[in-house]
Design a protein around this motif. Structure first.
Motif, PDB file in Angstrom:
ATOM      1  N   VAL A  82       0.860  -1.187   0.000  1.00 45.28           N
ATOM      2  CA  VAL A  82       0.000   0.000   0.000  1.00 45.28           C
ATOM      3  C   VAL A  82       0.893   1.233   0.000  1.00 45.28           C
ATOM      4  CG1 VAL A  82      -1.777   1.273   1.260  1.00 45.28           C
ATOM      5  CG2 VAL A  82      -1.808  -1.221   1.277  1.00 45.28           C
ATOM      6  N   LEU A  83       0.550   2.229  -0.810  1.00 44.83           N
ATOM      7  CA  LEU A  83       1.314   3.471  -0.795  1.00 44.83           C
ATOM      8  C   LEU A  83       1.195   4.125   0.571  1.00 44.83           C
ATOM      9  CD1 LEU A  83       0.332   5.090  -4.233  1.00 44.83           C
ATOM     10  CD2 LEU A  83       2.295   3.644  -3.695  1.00 44.83           C
ATOM     11  N   ARG A  84       2.323   4.414   1.186  1.00 43.87           N
ATOM     12  CA  ARG A  84       2.306   5.049   2.500  1.00 43.87           C
ATOM     13  C   ARG A  84       1.826   6.489   2.387  1.00 43.87           C
ATOM     14  NH1 ARG A  84       7.486   4.279   6.267  1.00 43.87           N
ATOM     15  NH2 ARG A  84       6.159   5.692   7.461  1.00 43.87           N
ATOM     16  N   PRO A  85       0.854   6.874   3.192  1.00 44.65           N
ATOM     17  CA  PRO A  85       0.422   8.274   3.179  1.00 44.65           C
ATOM     18  C   PRO A  85       1.505   9.176   3.755  1.00 44.65           C
ATOM     19  CG  PRO A  85      -0.658   7.083   4.955  1.00 44.65           C
ATOM     20  CD  PRO A  85       0.091   6.053   4.143  1.00 44.65           C
ATOM     21  N   LEU A  91       6.328   2.037   0.696  1.00 45.16           N
ATOM     22  CA  LEU A  91       5.182   1.152   0.832  1.00 45.16           C
ATOM     23  C   LEU A  91       4.996   0.686   2.264  1.00 45.16           C
ATOM     24  CD1 LEU A  91       6.005  -1.159  -2.225  1.00 45.16           C
ATOM     25  CD2 LEU A  91       4.307   0.680  -2.194  1.00 45.16           C
ATOM     26  N   ASN A 105      -5.659   3.399  -5.732  1.00 45.11           N
ATOM     27  CA  ASN A 105      -4.743   4.459  -5.309  1.00 45.11           C
ATOM     28  C   ASN A 105      -4.555   5.473  -6.434  1.00 45.11           C
ATOM     29  OD1 ASN A 105      -2.766   3.459  -7.134  1.00 45.11           O
ATOM     30  ND2 ASN A 105      -1.766   2.238  -5.550  1.00 45.11           N
ATOM     31  N   ARG A 106      -3.649   6.408  -6.263  1.00 46.90           N
ATOM     32  CA  ARG A 106      -3.511   7.495  -7.231  1.00 46.90           C
ATOM     33  C   ARG A 106      -2.978   7.043  -8.586  1.00 46.90           C
ATOM     34  NH1 ARG A 106       0.812   8.463  -3.567  1.00 46.90           N
ATOM     35  NH2 ARG A 106       2.891   8.594  -4.534  1.00 46.90           N
ATOM     36  N   THR A 110      -5.311  -1.252  -7.443  1.00 44.53           N
ATOM     37  CA  THR A 110      -6.151  -1.681  -6.321  1.00 44.53           C
ATOM     38  C   THR A 110      -5.291  -2.017  -5.104  1.00 44.53           C
ATOM     39  OG1 THR A 110      -7.752  -2.596  -7.893  1.00 44.53           O
ATOM     40  CG2 THR A 110      -7.923  -3.311  -5.603  1.00 44.53           C
ATOM     41  N   GLU A 111      -5.679  -1.474  -3.946  1.00 51.07           N
ATOM     42  CA  GLU A 111      -4.967  -1.734  -2.699  1.00 51.07           C
ATOM     43  C   GLU A 111      -5.950  -1.659  -1.534  1.00 51.07           C
ATOM     44  OE1 GLU A 111      -2.020   1.384  -2.500  1.00 51.07           O
ATOM     45  OE2 GLU A 111      -3.393   2.751  -1.493  1.00 51.07           O
ATOM     46  N   ASP A 113      -7.958  -0.398   1.614  1.00 58.63           N
ATOM     47  CA  ASP A 113      -8.363   0.935   2.062  1.00 58.63           C
ATOM     48  C   ASP A 113      -7.782   1.171   3.459  1.00 58.63           C
ATOM     49  OD1 ASP A 113      -9.585   3.283   2.778  1.00 58.63           O
ATOM     50  OD2 ASP A 113     -11.631   2.576   2.415  1.00 58.63           O
TER      51      ASP A 113
END
Length: 209
Positions: A82-85, A91, A105-106, A110-111, A113
């Protein structure tokens, strides 16, 4: 299909390797996925793992997800990247369960939520993973990988180049047609411990001086 000739032009290599991947129809993709999973199930690093990260295939990437049922039957927890905010180009690995709510994601990938599954108890730091299955655009027999170009895995797993401390086994997976004779390699590129395709398992030897 013979390995692609060596080339220092990474964008050109990515275009040609993606073209090769796109030539595979749905049946060829399905057969390749089944062959890949058969290869993976023979690996001791997976058979004795407890925490395994894999990915959801995009744009012709070879599909590792048929492995998930086998992993679950062995009591192995499965994670997705998942892309780290708020952290550029890195990740998280988040536990993936049947009830995990998924979003785009951007990049349109698909990842899980993070509003549901981003709690720390659902994540595992990269160093604590046992195995990370990484998608490849290209690979060579020396364990070098060509990714999408964003550097997400290289930044997230940079610590794995250090010989001290815990680290996961890094396994690149791809269609066999994505092999290149030799890839251009940068100092920051994270080498793979193993490459598994639908036709072979490559275990690169450590470089010697």
């Amino acid at each position: 299909m013979a390995p692609l000739a060596a080339c220092d032009d990474r964008p050109a290599l990515r275009r040609e390797l993606r073209r090769r991947r796109r030539t595979l129809d749905a049946r060829a993709q399905r057969l390749a996925s089944m062959a890949l999973v058969h290869q993976l199930m023979q690996l001791s690093s997976l058979r004795y793992a407890r925490h395994v990260a894999l990915y959801l295939p995009e744009k012709g990437e070879i599909d590792p997800t048929p492995l998930v049922d086998w992993l679950h039957r062995r009591g192995i927890r499965v994670y997705l990247p998942v892309l780290r905010p708020l952290v550029e180009n890195r990740l998280w690995f988040v536990h993936w369960r049947p009830d995990t709510h998924m979003v785009l994601n951007r990049f349109g990938i698909t990842e899980p939520d993070l509003r549901q599954s981003g709690h720390r108890i659902r994540r595992l730091p990269p160093w604590a993973m046992d195995v990370v299955l990484m998608p490849l655009v290209g690979f060579d027999a020396q364990g070098h990988r060509l990714g999408m170009g964003g550097g997400f895995y290289d930044r997230t797993l940079a610590f794995a180049s250090n010989t001290c401390g815990p680290r996961p086994t890094l396994i690149g997976v791809a269609h066999d047609c994505q092999q290149v004779e030799a890839l251009p390699h940068q100092p920051w590129d994270v080498n793979l411990d193993m490459i598994v395709s639908d036709r072979q398992v490559l275990r690169p030897r450590p470089a010697t001086s």
